[in-house]
Structures are given as structure tokens and as C-alpha cells.
Design an enzyme around this catalytic site. Structure first.
Site, PDB file in Angstrom:
ATOM      1  N   HIS A 188       2.783  30.027   8.713  1.00  0.00           N
ATOM      2  CA  HIS A 188       2.892  30.946   7.582  1.00  0.00           C
ATOM      3  C   HIS A 188       2.825  32.389   8.102  1.00  0.00           C
ATOM      4  CE1 HIS A 188       2.439  31.836   3.255  1.00  0.00           C
ATOM      5  NE2 HIS A 188       1.594  32.796   3.623  1.00  0.00           N
ATOM      6  N   SER A 211      -1.908  30.239   8.506  1.00  0.00           N
ATOM      7  CA  SER A 211      -1.431  31.613   8.409  1.00  0.00           C
ATOM      8  C   SER A 211      -1.750  32.400   9.671  1.00  0.00           C
ATOM      9  CB  SER A 211      -2.052  32.300   7.195  1.00  0.00           C
ATOM     10  OG  SER A 211      -1.682  33.658   7.226  1.00  0.00           O
ATOM     11  N   GLY A 217      -5.617  30.300   6.372  1.00  0.00           N
ATOM     12  CA  GLY A 217      -5.737  31.289   7.444  1.00  0.00           C
ATOM     13  C   GLY A 217      -7.101  31.222   8.076  1.00  0.00           C
ATOM     14  N   GLY A 239      -4.334  31.133  -0.121  1.00  0.00           N
ATOM     15  CA  GLY A 239      -5.459  32.045  -0.304  1.00  0.00           C
ATOM     16  C   GLY A 239      -6.748  31.333  -0.644  1.00  0.00           C
ATOM     17  N   GLY A 240      -7.716  31.463   0.236  1.00  0.00           N
ATOM     18  CA  GLY A 240      -9.057  30.940  -0.036  1.00  0.00           C
ATOM     19  C   GLY A 240      -9.194  29.426   0.089  1.00  0.00           C
TER      20      GLY A 240
HETATM   21  C1  DX5 Z   1      -3.050  36.725   1.623  1.00  0.00           C
HETATM   22  C2  DX5 Z   1      -2.027  35.980   2.409  1.00  0.00           C
HETATM   23  C3  DX5 Z   1      -2.506  34.679   2.872  1.00  0.00           C
HETATM   24  C4  DX5 Z   1      -3.667  34.732   3.825  1.00  0.00           C
HETATM   25  C5  DX5 Z   1      -4.512  33.550   3.531  1.00  0.00           C
HETATM   26  O1  DX5 Z   1      -2.464  37.793   1.005  1.00  0.00           O
HETATM   27  O2  DX5 Z   1      -0.863  35.759   1.643  1.00  0.00           O
HETATM   28  O3  DX5 Z   1      -1.451  33.927   3.453  1.00  0.00           O
HETATM   29  O4  DX5 Z   1      -3.300  34.697   5.174  1.00  0.00           O
HETATM   30  O5  DX5 Z   1      -5.688  33.687   4.233  1.00  0.00           O
HETATM   31  P1  DX5 Z   1      -6.972  32.824   3.869  1.00  0.00           P
HETATM   32  O6  DX5 Z   1      -6.608  31.387   4.061  1.00  0.00           O
HETATM   33  O7  DX5 Z   1      -7.968  33.313   4.865  1.00  0.00           O
HETATM   34  O8  DX5 Z   1      -7.345  33.133   2.457  1.00  0.00           O
HETATM   35 ZN    ZN Z   2       0.608  34.272   2.467  1.00  0.00          ZN
END
Ligand code: DX5
Ligand code: ZN
Length: 221
Positions: free
Chosen positions: A36, A11, A200, A179-180
Site C-alpha cells: 500500500h 502500508s 501500517g 487506518g487503525g
Molecule cells: C492514512 C493512510 C494509511 C496509513 C495506515 O492516511 O491512508 O494507509 O498508512 O496506517 P495505520 O495502519 O498505522 O493506521
Molecule cells: Zn492509505
């Protein structure tokens, strides 16, 4: 665990917003399968990120598929422009749309992959009738809105539920999880049926993002 079907979608939300071109280049160099792109409107979610002009600019810099996750109300208003800007995959939250079916159909008709996104509090049953019109189903592992949140364990069952329904409907489409996700919990989501992994913070904050992406594929024990 070996699984070559797994695709990683790092992301860009965790990249440097003043230097998105570098973030995108890094995703390529690290071995990401797609990029993403989190579009937030400050209404459906609190945060604001970017819109079509960013997708258009990114498109010029990469051949990687752009995986555009819309966290906006009335996504139908912007679909055509996101497609013209170069999105390869467009997912949106169906409860934010006045016409989720028409929106999915419009995306598909234009040769772009379409999908709906389930926030943790949205019942799968409410929108499962849309599955035959999806090329992807995205399950959130956190509440959409920002990066770096902790994975909500209950969402594992949501992945399994979606997988069960897709199997029942004989729909062979991938489940994306967002997410996460990190090296420590990726196996669990893969076991439940996810095969496109958004990551991300775990990738961008890793001391060795290339290695992290390899591990997220489950290729390294
Ligand atoms: C959150 C986004 C995700 C985010 C994930 O609302 O949709 O795509 O970038 O980030 P991580 O991997 O850090 O949870
Ligand atoms: Zn996302």
C-alpha cells in the site's frame, strides 16, 4: 476464523523513508499480498509523502501489486503518470476530483484496478452511483492523512453500508479498509465485509510482522 480470501496490504508509510527498498522487501518476506503506497499532497491532507517517481522506483524492485492510495486534489491530473509508473490499483477520494467518473473510467480503460475512498465524514450515498465503475471500494477507518491513528468505531457501519449497497447492486467487488487496523480489531472489519486489509503501524511496529500478517488474515485464532 479461517478466511483465505483476505488480502493484506501493508502500508509503506510506516517504513523507513530513507530505505523504501528494504521496506518493500520486508513486505514481501512477511507475506504481504500487495504494498500500500500512500500519496499525500499537503493540500488534500496536511502531510506530504511521495509521488510518481517513488512508484516507478518501487515497481523495479517487486512483482507485488502496488496499491496506490491517492490523497491528493485533482487526482485526474496524475492518473496517466501513476499508471505508466507501474501502479496496479489506484484509489482516490472522489470529493477531491473534478470528474470522479471520468477518472475511474480512465483508470479502468488502461487495465488498472480503480476505486474510490470514503473518509469517515463522506456520505456513501453521495458517491454510490460510482460503484459500478469501481473494482474496489476503500473505507477509511481513520481520517486520511497519517499513520498510527486510532480506529474510529463508527466506520464499521460504513463498511456494512457499502457492503449492503454493493450486494443490492449485485457488484462482487472487494471492500478495502485502511487506518487503525490491528490484530485486535481485524475480525470486526472482516465480519462487516472488508476483505483487503491495509495495516501500517501494526505490521511495521510488530516484534514479529510475519506472525502479525498471519493473524490479520484471521488464520491464527
Ligand atoms: C492514512 C493512510 C494509511 C496509513 C495506515 O492516511 O491512508 O494507509 O498508512 O496506517 P495505520 O495502519 O498505522 O493506521
Ligand atoms: Zn492509505
Amino acid at each position: 476464523m479461517k478466511n483465505t480470501e483476505i488480502k493484506i496490504s501493508p502500508s509503506l508509510l510506516s517504513g523507513d523513508f530513507a530505505d523504501m527498498a528494504s521496506a518493500l522487501k520486508s513486505v514481501e518476506e512477511w507475506g504481504g499480498d500487495m504494498a500500500h503506497c500512500d500519496v499525500m499532497d499537503g493540500v488534500f491532507v496536511k502531510n506530504l509523502t511521495f509521488g510518481m517517481p517513488m512508484i516507478k522506483a518501487l515497481r523495479k524492485r517487486t512483482k507485488l501489486p502496488l496499491d496506490v492510495h491517492l490523497m491528493i486534489i485533482e487526482p485526474e491530473r496524475y492518473i496517466d503518470e501513476f499508471i505508466q509508473s507501474g501502479a496496479d490499483i489506484i484509489t482516490f477520494h472522489p470529493e477531491a476530483s473534478k470528474d470522479p467518473l471520468g477518472t475511474l473510467q480512465n483508470i479502468r480503460r488502461q487495465g488498472v484496478k480503480s476505486g474510490i475512498v470514503f473518509n469517515p465524514d463522506i456520505e456513501v450515498n453521495r458517491f454510490k452511483h460510482l460503484f459500478p465503475h469501481c473494482d474496489i471500494v476503500l473505507v477509511m477507518g481513520v481520517y486520511a492523512g497519517r499513520g498510527g491513528q486510532k480506529f474510529i468505531e463508527d466506520t464499521l457501519e460504513k463498511i456494512a453500508e457499502v457492503k449492503g449497497i454493493l450486494d443490492e447492486m449485485k457488484l462482487d467487488i472487494p471492500i478495502e479498509i485502511d487506518g487503525g487496523i490491528k490484530e485486535e480489531n481485524v475480525d470486526k472489519v472482516i465480519q462487516k465485509g472488508a476483505s483487503i486489509i491495509v495495516a501500517g503501524s501494526s505490521v511495521f511496529a510488530s516484534p514479529n510482522p510475519k506472525e502479525t500478517i498471519k493473524r490479520l488474515r484471521g488464520l491464527t485464532p
